[in-house]
Design a protein around this motif. Structure first.
Motif, PDB file in Angstrom:
ATOM      1  N   UNK A 131     -54.930  -9.545 -28.805  1.00  0.00           N
ATOM      2  CA  UNK A 131     -54.544 -10.686 -28.320  1.00  0.00           C
ATOM      3  C   UNK A 131     -55.545 -10.814 -27.112  1.00  0.00           C
ATOM      4  N   UNK A 132     -55.749 -10.119 -26.101  1.00  0.00           N
ATOM      5  CA  UNK A 132     -56.229 -10.248 -24.987  1.00  0.00           C
ATOM      6  C   UNK A 132     -57.639 -10.039 -25.102  1.00  0.00           C
ATOM      7  N   UNK A 133     -58.170  -9.182 -26.009  1.00  0.00           N
ATOM      8  CA  UNK A 133     -59.557  -9.078 -26.206  1.00  0.00           C
ATOM      9  C   UNK A 133     -60.325 -10.325 -27.205  1.00  0.00           C
ATOM     10  N   UNK A 134     -59.122 -10.966 -27.880  1.00  0.00           N
ATOM     11  CA  UNK A 134     -59.683 -12.319 -28.573  1.00  0.00           C
ATOM     12  C   UNK A 134     -60.096 -13.262 -27.589  1.00  0.00           C
ATOM     13  N   UNK A 135     -59.160 -13.316 -26.519  1.00  0.00           N
ATOM     14  CA  UNK A 135     -59.583 -14.431 -25.717  1.00  0.00           C
ATOM     15  C   UNK A 135     -60.944 -14.096 -24.904  1.00  0.00           C
ATOM     16  N   UNK A 192     -49.042  -9.832 -32.099  1.00  0.00           N
ATOM     17  CA  UNK A 192     -50.535 -10.222 -31.533  1.00  0.00           C
ATOM     18  C   UNK A 192     -50.715 -11.633 -32.040  1.00  0.00           C
ATOM     19  N   UNK A 193     -50.220 -12.199 -33.072  1.00  0.00           N
ATOM     20  CA  UNK A 193     -50.486 -13.320 -33.749  1.00  0.00           C
ATOM     21  C   UNK A 193     -49.530 -14.399 -32.958  1.00  0.00           C
ATOM     22  N   UNK A 194     -48.237 -13.991 -32.763  1.00  0.00           N
ATOM     23  CA  UNK A 194     -47.191 -14.854 -32.087  1.00  0.00           C
ATOM     24  C   UNK A 194     -47.742 -14.809 -30.713  1.00  0.00           C
ATOM     25  N   UNK A 195     -48.259 -13.732 -29.904  1.00  0.00           N
ATOM     26  CA  UNK A 195     -48.895 -14.012 -28.534  1.00  0.00           C
ATOM     27  C   UNK A 195     -49.811 -14.825 -28.415  1.00  0.00           C
ATOM     28  N   UNK A 196     -50.767 -14.925 -29.517  1.00  0.00           N
ATOM     29  CA  UNK A 196     -52.132 -15.737 -29.553  1.00  0.00           C
ATOM     30  C   UNK A 196     -51.483 -17.225 -29.633  1.00  0.00           C
ATOM     31  N   UNK A 197     -50.459 -17.470 -30.332  1.00  0.00           N
ATOM     32  CA  UNK A 197     -49.918 -18.765 -30.761  1.00  0.00           C
ATOM     33  C   UNK A 197     -48.861 -19.287 -29.665  1.00  0.00           C
ATOM     34  N   UNK A 198     -48.500 -18.251 -28.592  1.00  0.00           N
ATOM     35  CA  UNK A 198     -47.622 -18.763 -27.480  1.00  0.00           C
ATOM     36  C   UNK A 198     -47.920 -19.458 -26.328  1.00  0.00           C
TER      37      UNK A 198
END
Length: 335
Positions: free
Chosen positions: A219-223, A252-258
């Motif tokens: 999630x962090x690396x995607x940003x 991780x998907x939930x984190x990205x979409x939160x």
């Protein structure tokens, strides 16, 4: 770097190519989980080292007399975080609970992974595999042999594997350990043209991002990698996330979409974006294909590249977690 070792190999090659130190590289990795090194206990290791200085049978007897029964037992291998001793499964269980990922959701995702991998193999899409001879198989192995499409009922009947009795990570919704190897050929664009090669894809931006939250690295690396590439999540056509655990991927998907998580932990005004599951791991992943640590990174990148051509996309996103709280992400651009 455990799960992202091959990703690091690719990044190292990119550095060599960009610096002019090399114009052709091969990056990859291998793992033999069927024959892992098993360590001796600290007490026995000390005795073995001390034995080199012993000069007589009496000295050996004296050395052996200092050993305890527990010193003779080998240390059982475990996929554990070296900084805490906690297994990855325990961390995944905690992460899934924190982000509200249910057991049913994890089992559904695992079933999806196996189904997608089976369909991809049957359609001839996962074809960049070099056959190897296996005495155990009594012939050549030409495809990954861990794909098992079961039923929801069978998956639901499995007991927790790590946090007992109330955990949600099981043998079915966790990636399994397997032998494997992978390699990819990398070169500068000018060298490829000189040799008459047609590139499959360009490797764009990449990042290795250490965070204190184990398994949440993607999630962090995607940003970070999207910012480096000047892209939005909506610009991505193909997504390949390493499936360490179904619960970890969904967290991780939930984190990205939160909105809340992205505001508090990433410094954003709102969520990073929405993950389109129609673009996500469409040919299966580590849950179904297997996870030989040293090889998985190249498989992720090459699968993303092949999918970009098959699905007529331009940008692919690869992301993975690793030991030490590391997260990796890379942008793959169709050539």
């Amino acid at each position: 770097m455990a799960c992202i070792s091959a990703n690091q190999a690719i990044a190292s090659c990119i550095g060599l190519l960009n610096s002019g130190a090399a114009d052709i590289c091969i990056a990859g990795g291998a793992e033999t989980m069927s024959d892992v090194p098993i360590r001796f206990s600290p007490g026995l290791r000390k005795a073995m080292l001390a034995s080199r200085k012993v000069k007589s049978p009496a000295g050996y007897l004296q050395l052996l007399s200092k050993l305890k029964a527990k010193d003779l037992a080998p240390e059982a291998p475990a996929i554990a975080e070296f900084s805490s001793g906690e297994t990855m499964g325990q961390s995944a269980d905690r992460l899934a609970a924190r982000f509200g990922v249910t057991r049913e959701e994890q089992d559904d995702f695992a079933l999806r992974s196996h189904t997608q991998a089976r369909d991809a193999f049957e359609a001839g899409l996962l074809k960049d595999i070099e056959p190897i001879f296996s005495p155990k198989a009594k012939g050549f192995v030409s495809k990954d042999n861990g794909v098992r499409v079961g039923t929801k009922e069978k998956l639901a009947g499995l007991k927790p594997a790590f946090v007992k009795p109330h955990g949600t990570i099981t043998a079915a919704n966790a990636s399994y350990l397997t032998d494997g190897a992978s390699a990819c050929l990398l070169m500068t664009e000018s060298k490829a043209k000189e040799l008459g090669y047609k590139p499959l894809a360009y490797l764009n931006a990449f990042t290795f991002d250490p965070k204190e939250q184990l398994l949440l690295g993607p999630a962090y690396a995607t940003k970070k990698v999207l910012e480096r590439a000047g892209l939005q999540l909506s610009d991505i056509d193909v997504i390949e996330f390493h499936e360490a655990f179904a619960g970890q991927v969904l967290a991780n998907i939930n984190a990205i979409e939160s909105d809340k998580f992205c505001q508090e932990y990433m410094g954003l005004k709102g969520k990073l974006g929405s993950v389109d599951m129609n673009k996500f791991n469409n040919w299966g992943g580590s849950l179904s294909i297997g996870h030989p640590f040293g090889a998985t990174g190249v498989r992720l990148v090459t699968t993303a590249a092949h999918r970009l051509h098959h699905e007529d996309g331009k940008y692919g996103l690869v992301a993975a977690c690793a030991a030490g709280g590391l997260g990796h992400a890379m942008i793959v651009e169709r050539a």
